[in-house]
Motif scaffolding. Sequence first.
Motif, PDB file in Angstrom:
ATOM      1  N   PRO A 149     -20.590   2.901  25.730  1.00 51.21           N
ATOM      2  CA  PRO A 149     -19.223   3.391  25.514  1.00 51.21           C
ATOM      3  C   PRO A 149     -19.119   4.302  24.292  1.00 51.21           C
ATOM      4  O   PRO A 149     -19.839   4.134  23.295  1.00 51.21           O
ATOM      5  CB  PRO A 149     -18.419   2.104  25.297  1.00 51.21           C
ATOM      6  N   GLU A 150     -18.212   5.263  24.386  1.00 45.66           N
ATOM      7  CA  GLU A 150     -17.921   6.174  23.285  1.00 45.66           C
ATOM      8  C   GLU A 150     -16.473   5.984  22.856  1.00 45.66           C
ATOM      9  O   GLU A 150     -15.563   5.930  23.697  1.00 45.66           O
ATOM     10  CB  GLU A 150     -18.150   7.623  23.702  1.00 45.66           C
ATOM     11  N   LYS A 151     -16.265   5.875  21.571  1.00 47.35           N
ATOM     12  CA  LYS A 151     -14.915   5.752  21.035  1.00 47.35           C
ATOM     13  C   LYS A 151     -14.206   7.098  21.136  1.00 47.35           C
ATOM     14  O   LYS A 151     -14.769   8.137  20.755  1.00 47.35           O
ATOM     15  CB  LYS A 151     -14.978   5.276  19.582  1.00 47.35           C
ATOM     16  N   LEU A 152     -12.979   7.116  21.656  1.00 53.16           N
ATOM     17  CA  LEU A 152     -12.224   8.363  21.726  1.00 53.16           C
ATOM     18  C   LEU A 152     -11.898   8.849  20.317  1.00 53.16           C
ATOM     19  O   LEU A 152     -11.851   8.072  19.364  1.00 53.16           O
ATOM     20  CB  LEU A 152     -10.947   8.170  22.540  1.00 53.16           C
ATOM     21  N   GLY A 153     -11.650  10.145  20.194  1.00 55.51           N
ATOM     22  CA  GLY A 153     -11.485  10.771  18.894  1.00 55.51           C
ATOM     23  C   GLY A 153     -10.139  10.500  18.236  1.00 55.51           C
ATOM     24  O   GLY A 153      -9.303   9.753  18.752  1.00 55.51           O
ATOM     25  N   PRO A 154      -9.912  11.138  17.082  1.00 55.95           N
ATOM     26  CA  PRO A 154      -8.688  10.898  16.310  1.00 55.95           C
ATOM     27  C   PRO A 154      -7.423  11.388  17.005  1.00 55.95           C
ATOM     28  O   PRO A 154      -6.319  11.057  16.567  1.00 55.95           O
ATOM     29  CB  PRO A 154      -8.945  11.666  15.015  1.00 55.95           C
ATOM     30  N   GLU A 155      -7.555  12.167  18.068  1.00 60.70           N
ATOM     31  CA  GLU A 155      -6.369  12.545  18.848  1.00 60.70           C
ATOM     32  C   GLU A 155      -5.733  11.319  19.488  1.00 60.70           C
ATOM     33  O   GLU A 155      -4.526  11.297  19.740  1.00 60.70           O
ATOM     34  CB  GLU A 155      -6.744  13.553  19.948  1.00 60.70           C
ATOM     35  N   ILE A 156      -6.557  10.304  19.761  1.00 66.34           N
ATOM     36  CA  ILE A 156      -6.097   9.068  20.401  1.00 66.34           C
ATOM     37  C   ILE A 156      -6.102   7.917  19.406  1.00 66.34           C
ATOM     38  O   ILE A 156      -5.092   7.245  19.193  1.00 66.34           O
ATOM     39  CB  ILE A 156      -6.981   8.711  21.607  1.00 66.34           C
ATOM     40  N   ASN A 157      -7.255   7.643  18.828  1.00 67.96           N
ATOM     41  CA  ASN A 157      -7.416   6.494  17.946  1.00 67.96           C
ATOM     42  C   ASN A 157      -7.023   6.824  16.515  1.00 67.96           C
ATOM     43  O   ASN A 157      -7.294   7.922  16.019  1.00 67.96           O
ATOM     44  CB  ASN A 157      -8.867   6.005  17.989  1.00 67.96           C
ATOM     45  N   SER A 158      -6.400   5.848  15.861  1.00 72.16           N
ATOM     46  CA  SER A 158      -5.911   6.028  14.501  1.00 72.16           C
ATOM     47  C   SER A 158      -6.492   4.935  13.611  1.00 72.16           C
ATOM     48  O   SER A 158      -7.400   4.207  14.009  1.00 72.16           O
ATOM     49  CB  SER A 158      -4.379   5.955  14.489  1.00 72.16           C
ATOM     50  N   ASP A 188       4.312   0.568  20.810  1.00 71.21           N
ATOM     51  CA  ASP A 188       4.991   1.693  21.435  1.00 71.21           C
ATOM     52  C   ASP A 188       3.981   2.438  22.303  1.00 71.21           C
ATOM     53  O   ASP A 188       2.767   2.307  22.113  1.00 71.21           O
ATOM     54  CB  ASP A 188       5.549   2.656  20.380  1.00 71.21           C
ATOM     55  N   LEU A 189       4.478   3.234  23.260  1.00 73.72           N
ATOM     56  CA  LEU A 189       3.605   3.980  24.157  1.00 73.72           C
ATOM     57  C   LEU A 189       3.457   5.426  23.709  1.00 73.72           C
ATOM     58  O   LEU A 189       4.421   6.065  23.266  1.00 73.72           O
ATOM     59  CB  LEU A 189       4.144   3.937  25.589  1.00 73.72           C
ATOM     60  N   TYR A 190       2.232   5.944  23.843  1.00 74.67           N
ATOM     61  CA  TYR A 190       1.885   7.312  23.465  1.00 74.67           C
ATOM     62  C   TYR A 190       1.214   7.996  24.641  1.00 74.67           C
ATOM     63  O   TYR A 190       0.684   7.341  25.557  1.00 74.67           O
ATOM     64  CB  TYR A 190       0.949   7.302  22.250  1.00 74.67           C
ATOM     65  N   ILE A 191       1.188   9.335  24.605  1.00 77.27           N
ATOM     66  CA  ILE A 191       0.627  10.105  25.709  1.00 77.27           C
ATOM     67  C   ILE A 191      -0.225  11.238  25.180  1.00 77.27           C
ATOM     68  O   ILE A 191       0.053  11.815  24.121  1.00 77.27           O
ATOM     69  CB  ILE A 191       1.758  10.651  26.615  1.00 77.27           C
ATOM     70  N   SER A 192      -1.293  11.549  25.924  1.00 78.40           N
ATOM     71  CA  SER A 192      -2.175  12.664  25.600  1.00 78.40           C
ATOM     72  C   SER A 192      -2.601  13.324  26.901  1.00 78.40           C
ATOM     73  O   SER A 192      -2.677  12.668  27.949  1.00 78.40           O
ATOM     74  CB  SER A 192      -3.406  12.163  24.827  1.00 78.40           C
ATOM     75  N   PHE A 193      -2.874  14.640  26.840  1.00 76.95           N
ATOM     76  CA  PHE A 193      -3.278  15.401  28.015  1.00 76.95           C
ATOM     77  C   PHE A 193      -4.664  15.991  27.793  1.00 76.95           C
ATOM     78  O   PHE A 193      -4.997  16.413  26.687  1.00 76.95           O
ATOM     79  CB  PHE A 193      -2.286  16.523  28.304  1.00 76.95           C
ATOM     80  N   LYS A 194      -5.448  16.025  28.860  1.00 75.11           N
ATOM     81  CA  LYS A 194      -6.784  16.612  28.760  1.00 75.11           C
ATOM     82  C   LYS A 194      -6.719  18.096  29.069  1.00 75.11           C
ATOM     83  O   LYS A 194      -6.287  18.505  30.150  1.00 75.11           O
ATOM     84  CB  LYS A 194      -7.760  15.914  29.707  1.00 75.11           C
ATOM     85  N   ARG A 195      -7.130  18.911  28.094  1.00 76.05           N
ATOM     86  CA  ARG A 195      -7.188  20.360  28.270  1.00 76.05           C
ATOM     87  C   ARG A 195      -8.570  20.848  27.897  1.00 76.05           C
ATOM     88  O   ARG A 195      -9.062  20.571  26.793  1.00 76.05           O
ATOM     89  CB  ARG A 195      -6.159  21.062  27.383  1.00 76.05           C
ATOM     90  N   ASP A 196      -9.211  21.564  28.811  1.00 76.71           N
ATOM     91  CA  ASP A 196     -10.551  22.106  28.563  1.00 76.71           C
ATOM     92  C   ASP A 196     -11.515  21.023  28.094  1.00 76.71           C
ATOM     93  O   ASP A 196     -12.351  21.242  27.203  1.00 76.71           O
ATOM     94  CB  ASP A 196     -10.489  23.239  27.532  1.00 76.71           C
ATOM     95  N   GLY A 197     -11.395  19.844  28.685  1.00 73.26           N
ATOM     96  CA  GLY A 197     -12.311  18.767  28.378  1.00 73.26           C
ATOM     97  C   GLY A 197     -12.002  17.990  27.121  1.00 73.26           C
ATOM     98  O   GLY A 197     -12.777  17.105  26.730  1.00 73.26           O
ATOM     99  N   HIS A 198     -10.866  18.276  26.468  1.00 73.10           N
ATOM    100  CA  HIS A 198     -10.510  17.594  25.228  1.00 73.10           C
ATOM    101  C   HIS A 198      -9.093  17.029  25.331  1.00 73.10           C
ATOM    102  O   HIS A 198      -8.219  17.614  25.984  1.00 73.10           O
ATOM    103  CB  HIS A 198     -10.595  18.553  24.042  1.00 73.10           C
ATOM    104  N   TRP A 199      -8.868  15.897  24.657  1.00 71.48           N
ATOM    105  CA  TRP A 199      -7.546  15.279  24.636  1.00 71.48           C
ATOM    106  C   TRP A 199      -6.669  15.915  23.566  1.00 71.48           C
ATOM    107  O   TRP A 199      -7.132  16.192  22.457  1.00 71.48           O
ATOM    108  CB  TRP A 199      -7.655  13.775  24.387  1.00 71.48           C
ATOM    109  N   THR A 200      -5.412  16.162  23.913  1.00 73.89           N
ATOM    110  CA  THR A 200      -4.460  16.695  22.934  1.00 73.89           C
ATOM    111  C   THR A 200      -4.032  15.576  21.982  1.00 73.89           C
ATOM    112  O   THR A 200      -4.128  14.392  22.320  1.00 73.89           O
ATOM    113  CB  THR A 200      -3.211  17.256  23.624  1.00 73.89           C
ATOM    114  N   PRO A 201      -3.563  15.912  20.776  1.00 74.74           N
ATOM    115  CA  PRO A 201      -3.054  14.878  19.868  1.00 74.74           C
ATOM    116  C   PRO A 201      -1.955  14.060  20.547  1.00 74.74           C
ATOM    117  O   PRO A 201      -1.010  14.613  21.114  1.00 74.74           O
ATOM    118  CB  PRO A 201      -2.517  15.683  18.683  1.00 74.74           C
ATOM    119  N   ALA A 202      -2.090  12.755  20.519  1.00 73.59           N
ATOM    120  CA  ALA A 202      -1.139  11.878  21.210  1.00 73.59           C
ATOM    121  C   ALA A 202       0.249  12.004  20.617  1.00 73.59           C
ATOM    122  O   ALA A 202       0.411  12.142  19.401  1.00 73.59           O
ATOM    123  CB  ALA A 202      -1.618  10.431  21.129  1.00 73.59           C
ATOM    124  N   ARG A 203       1.262  11.947  21.477  1.00 69.79           N
ATOM    125  CA  ARG A 203       2.638  11.987  21.015  1.00 69.79           C
ATOM    126  C   ARG A 203       3.397  10.768  21.519  1.00 69.79           C
ATOM    127  O   ARG A 203       3.052  10.175  22.549  1.00 69.79           O
ATOM    128  CB  ARG A 203       3.338  13.273  21.446  1.00 69.79           C
TER     129      ARG A 203
END
Length: 349
Positions: free
Chosen positions: A204-213, A259-274
């Motif tokens: 497993p790979e930990k998702l980046g700072p766009e998701i994890n804080s 609380d719930l957050y959302i992120s979108f995959k663009r060009d293979g990368h996740w956007t900063p969660a909002r």
Amino acid sequence: MPRDSRCALCGVWLLAAAVSFTADAPAPRAPYDPGQHVTQPTLFAPGVISTDLDESGGVFSPDGRDFYFTLVAPYTTAPRFAMLVVSHFQNSGWEVPQTLSFSGKSFDIAPHLSADGTKLYFASVRPTHQNKVPRLRIWVSERNADTWSEPAPLPAPINQDDNNNLDPALVSDGSLYFASDRNDPAGHLHIFFSRWDGSKFVTPEKLGPEINSEFSEVAPAISPDGKTLVFASSAAPEDPERRRPQDLIAAGKPYPRQDLYISFKRDGHWTPARHLEHGINTFAEEVYPAFSPDGKYLFWGSERSSFEIPTKPLDHAQIDRLWSTPFNGRGNIFFISADVFADSGNAQP
């Protein structure tokens, strides 16, 4: 024209009309689909699935006719108890939920089905044959006709004896998102991804700072097309004052809730969660998001209630009536149309 020829032509015309009508007829709606755009959080199956009990999480079978979710014991002391249940859609209505054959004796949560509906993944503190320590581990049961097999824990590298692993969410290709506190000195949970290589889950790979804080992230939900990730985040357990800046705080007194957050995959990368809008997040806890099989709706659990403090004067009879409704502060299942938070190309953190 001879009568037989006229009848033959009539038959051809009727067949063509029937084919045309069938082609133009809309596909039947899934049982969870109300047939309209849902722009505000809406209670799902009130009185049957969403009740005065404590319901949490939930996913549908591929055809949308079975809904698997968690029923949690209404107390907060240890040891906790929760079981997995299923409601079937029959005769235009959802049936009273039934406990799955392998559940009802431990703390089983967060059910999630494989894309073909043949495997049910979930998290549990049930012990393994090799390790009796009550850690959260990810388990899987396989469907055999109308029954489910005795669950087995996923092997390493998903489950590990020295950390907690939970909240499985399957991608259509069999790959896995999940939450784990592995390699975190503070013991905070974060979201990981493990690719399925056709025979096993890879490291497993930990998702980046766009998701994890620096706080805790759990309960990933991936859309059927793999391009939208919704997850839950909460304050640091050891210090609830430390939290994501968007988190809602109940009555000015912070406590660890999600609380719930959302992120979108663009060009293979996740956007900063909002932080999700549209009334999805409240001062109550929002948990276990999941997309419907067609991706049209987002479902999740919420502990929102009828009580606002300070409230109008209430007597014992009024309180008793409120406690007997779904809006009593225990969990219920809500849903909303997924396109209300569709990626506009400029999502902000």
